[in-house]
Design a protein around this motif. Structure first.
Motif, mmCIF file in Angstrom:
data_model
loop_
_atom_site.group_PDB
_atom_site.id
_atom_site.type_symbol
_atom_site.label_atom_id
_atom_site.label_comp_id
_atom_site.label_asym_id
_atom_site.label_seq_id
_atom_site.Cartn_x
_atom_site.Cartn_y
_atom_site.Cartn_z
ATOM 1 N N UNK A 207 3.683 11.171 -4.571
ATOM 2 C CA UNK A 207 2.341 11.708 -4.803
ATOM 3 C C UNK A 207 2.313 13.227 -4.780
ATOM 4 N N UNK A 208 1.375 13.784 -5.506
ATOM 5 C CA UNK A 208 1.161 15.219 -5.498
ATOM 6 C C UNK A 208 0.077 15.612 -4.506
ATOM 7 N N UNK A 216 -2.824 7.512 -10.386
ATOM 8 C CA UNK A 216 -3.071 6.070 -10.427
ATOM 9 C C UNK A 216 -3.180 5.554 -8.995
ATOM 10 N N UNK A 217 -3.469 4.257 -8.862
ATOM 11 C CA UNK A 217 -3.622 3.658 -7.537
ATOM 12 C C UNK A 217 -2.305 3.638 -6.768
ATOM 13 N N UNK A 218 -1.190 3.553 -7.482
ATOM 14 C CA UNK A 218 0.112 3.558 -6.811
ATOM 15 C C UNK A 218 0.335 4.879 -6.081
ATOM 16 N N UNK A 219 -0.060 5.992 -6.706
ATOM 17 C CA UNK A 219 0.097 7.288 -6.046
ATOM 18 C C UNK A 219 -0.872 7.427 -4.870
ATOM 19 N N UNK A 225 1.597 7.328 2.997
ATOM 20 C CA UNK A 225 2.868 7.252 3.726
ATOM 21 C C UNK A 225 3.517 8.624 3.894
ATOM 22 N N UNK A 226 2.782 9.673 3.582
ATOM 23 C CA UNK A 226 3.260 11.050 3.732
ATOM 24 C C UNK A 226 2.378 11.787 4.736
ATOM 25 N N UNK A 227 2.910 12.900 5.264
ATOM 26 C CA UNK A 227 2.169 13.707 6.238
ATOM 27 C C UNK A 227 2.372 15.185 5.934
ATOM 28 N N UNK A 233 6.687 21.194 -1.071
ATOM 29 C CA UNK A 233 8.147 21.092 -1.199
ATOM 30 C C UNK A 233 8.559 20.226 -2.392
ATOM 31 N N UNK A 234 7.593 19.763 -3.157
ATOM 32 C CA UNK A 234 7.885 18.898 -4.293
ATOM 33 C C UNK A 234 7.964 17.438 -3.911
ATOM 34 N N UNK A 235 8.716 17.152 -2.836
ATOM 35 C CA UNK A 235 8.849 15.778 -2.357
ATOM 36 C C UNK A 235 10.117 15.094 -2.806
ATOM 37 N N UNK A 236 10.595 15.404 -4.015
ATOM 38 C CA UNK A 236 11.823 14.779 -4.511
ATOM 39 C C UNK A 236 11.535 13.498 -5.268
#
Length: 682
Positions: A207-208, A216-219, A225-227, A233-236
């Protein structure tokens, strides 16, 4: 570009009604067919007559990366090597039909700094599809090598790049990319219309910034699940290699990469699973909509990923026929997953594993070693290391033996993050490898005598090893298996071997005079079966020259296409031994402080190609044997001014005179160490 008319065997303008991918005589994608099994149903060459296999023809290639999987369609061999230079070759005679050079190094800019070249291409509807390091996806007419279309799939102003092969499926072509190890990159894949090159859909893998809204709903689900402020940092989550099309469920299945940066404590405050990092994700092939996922490493923190090849098969498990996906990612466990639901069926280690005791089949989650996340001030030795228990070089599945053949690696890496400020962490500039941790790739208990590799035959139903053949050093070749009860694999010591698929007995060997790490293919022309492989050392294994048991020289190693058939009588040119030796440097004077400065820069930006401890392994020159570092002006012209960019050597325009002096000093110091040894290190 060199253009030439096709010979009689060239029929790449086959009507669309005849699908070359469904013909066992052809090899139309990286994994052979859409199931990505790296399996040939041809059996003319078998375990009984393979001793009669001989060289039919060979073709020398330029001095660039050649570790790539070719294709074969209707009697024509297609290769993409170096920086996406595509060639069409008559598969019977070895005659060059045409060549297309997209002039990638000059266009790549800073993207070239992780410059591994291309690893393969795809075929569909009379066209070849290949990505480029500078971020283009090309559609090339297979008949004459003319460019049909070009799509810019990556931004030009970041470090993302393409090294993996595109995949063709159902009138579409899909491409991902890499770059998360060196910059703030957010992963995605893009599907294009195979005829026109127009974009059809894109799926982001992490996710951004939530304030920008979700695609979308998936993002939206993944963001939970991120903090922290991970998006900075982009996330990868780059999809730089593995993608498999499941025709039976009309799914495109992605193998998603590691986090950016690696360190979970920096990237996401040490919280959350960070979807869809290190995950297998299934999408609707028509729309790109999310279907299901399975995450192999929640909260990934070690450059582990799920980017290794994924084979599809139908297996009898517990008396029930199951549609499964099989994969052996970096982390050392072999996974069998229900590909209709994403539910884990089984997972067992196939090499030494220290980071987890098992995979809990009820939850699907690993039971981690409490020390694996290198707590404050502590160092943890990870088995396997980030090179992986299995790299991008593919395994293979044989439906007849019902075994998987894995090019396995056993090598550790120690981790800590001592001295790294997590809250205010900033990435090392200049496209340097920086995961927010301190990895040591050459640890005491995994040095040259303990870092090993092997060809392993694995039963995916019982999750047990059936046979094992040791291979030299901690790096080995990609696999191809056939209906003739054969497994083909090359080795870094210059041999290309065939084994009986059921027993592991070596039944044939060819002295290739160069490392053979690329995956082989097999195909048929006019009823005759051929085997083709490309020789040469390249890509990510080049960093570990210090661990290799053989010397591999960038300048003199043979990069060739080798094609074999029963009764082949061809020979290779006589090999001339040219040992690599450290350059004489009578003016060298030790300077420990300056050498340490140079070491830090070299480790971040140079070692990925020129090797840890400056001991190269064939992808780039061994600088200890080069006279260029002895001359300040010559060194600056190469490193800062970029005179060798066309050869694939990136330009570091930001390097100051002091930076150049430090790196020069470090290289000269390593050469001096080499000169003092009784025998050459490499």
């Amino acid at each position: 570009m060199i253009a030439a008319a096709c010979l009689s065997t060239c029929t790449t303008d086959t009507p669309e009604a005849a699908d070359p991918a469904q013909d066992a005589a052809n090899w139309t994608g990286f994994g052979g067919n859409s199931d990505e099994q790296h399996y040939s149903a041809l059996d003319q060459i078998d375990a009984d007559n393979v001793g009669e296999l001989g060289l039919v023809w060979s073709m020398d290639l330029p001095q660039q990366n050649s570790v790539s999987a070719p294709l074969a369609v209707d009697g024509v061999l297609y290769t993409a090597t170096g920086y996406s230079v595509v060639r069409a070759i008559d598969a019977v005679t070895g005659k060059l039909l045409w060549e297309y050079d997209p002039q990638v190094p000059e266009a790549a800019g800073r993207k070239l700094r992780q410059g591994w070249g291309i690893r393969g291409l795809a075929y569909g509807e009379g066209r070849l599809y290949v990505g480029t390091h500078d971020g283009r996806l090309l559609g090339i007419n297979a008949k004459d090598g003319t460019l049909a279309w070009s799509a810019q799939t990556l931004p030009k102003d970041n470090a993302s790049f393409i090294s993996g092969p595109a995949r063709y499926f159902d009138g579409k072509v899909i491409i991902g990319f890499g770059g998360g190890d060196v910059s703030d990159v957010r992963g995605y894949v893009t599907a294009y219309d195979a005829k026109t090159g127009s974009q059809l859909w894109r799926f982001w893998t992490v996710p951004g910034n939530p304030s920008d809204g979700f695609e979308n709903k998936a993002m939206e689900m993944a963001a939970k699940t991120w903090a922290g402020e991970w998006w900075k940092y982009g996330g990868g989550g780059t999809v730089w290699n593995a993608m498999t099309y499941d025709r039976s469920t009309n799914s495109m299945i992605l193998g998603v990469g590691n986090g950016s940066p690696w360190n979970h404590k920096i990237r996401s405050e040490g919280k959350g699973d960070n979807l869809f990092l290190a995950s297998i994700v299934a999408l609707d092939a028509d729309t790109g909509e999310y279907k299901w996922h399975y995450q192999v490493n929640p909260g990934e923190s070690w450059d582990y990923n799920a980017s290794m090849d994924m084979e599809l098969a139908d297996l009898d498990i517990g008396g029930q026929q199951r549609k499964v996906l099989m994969t052996a990612p970096k982390n050392g466990f072999f996974y069998v997953i229900d590909r209709t639901t994403g539910k884990l069926i089984s997972a067992e280690p196939f090499v030494k594993v220290s980071w987890a005791s098992k995979i809990d089949l009820k939850t699907g989650r690993p039971v981690e070693n409490p020390d694996a996340r290198y707590a404050d001030g502590k160092t943890f030795t990870m088995w396997p290391g980030p090179v992986g228990a299995h790299t991008w070089l593919p395994m293979a599945y044989n439906p007849k033996t019902r075994l998987v053949y894995i090019p396995a690696i056993e090598m550790a890496t120690s981790y800590n993050d001592v001295g790294i400020e997590r809250k205010n962490w900033k990435r090392t500039p200049g496209n340097a490898v920086d995961g927010g941790a301190n990895p040591n790739f050459v640890v005491p208990d995994a040095g040259p005598t303990n870092a090993t590799s092997a060809l392993i035959a694995w039963d995916p139903v019982t999750q047990k090893q059936v046979w094992k053949v040791p291979t030299p050093g901690p790096w080995n070749g990609g696999i191809m298996t056939t209906a003739g009860n054969l497994v083909f694999q090359g080795r870094i010591d210059g041999t290309f071997d065939a084994y009986a698929a059921d027993t592991g007995k070596k039944v044939w060997s060819f002295a290739a005079q160069a490392p053979v790490t690329a995956p082989p293919i097999s195909y048929s022309v006019n009823g005759k079966q051929y085997v083709t492989v490309i020789t040469g050392m390249g890509t990510s294994g080049s960093a570990f020259g210090t661990l290799l048991p053989v010397s591999i020289d960038y300048r003199t190693q043979a990069r060739r296409i080798l094609t074999f058939a029963i009764g082949g009588k061809g020979t290779l040119p006589k090999q001339v031994a040219t040992p690599v030796e450290p350059v004489a440097d009578p003016d060298y004077t030790a300077d420990a402080a300056l050498e340490l400065q140079g070491l830090m820069k070299f480790a971040r930006q140079c070692a990925v190609c020129h090797g840890v401890d400056a001991i190269a392994a064939g992808h780039a020159p061994d600088l200890r044997a080069s006279s260029v570092p002895l001359d300040a002006a010559a060194f600056a012209s190469v490193v800062r001014d970029g005179i060798l960019v066309p050869n694939g050597m990136p330009r570091f325009e930001e390097y100051t005179d002091a930076d150049l002096a430090a790196v020069r000093q470090y290289i000269r110091a390593e050469a001096a160490k080499w000169r003092t040894t009784a025998k050459p290190q490499k």
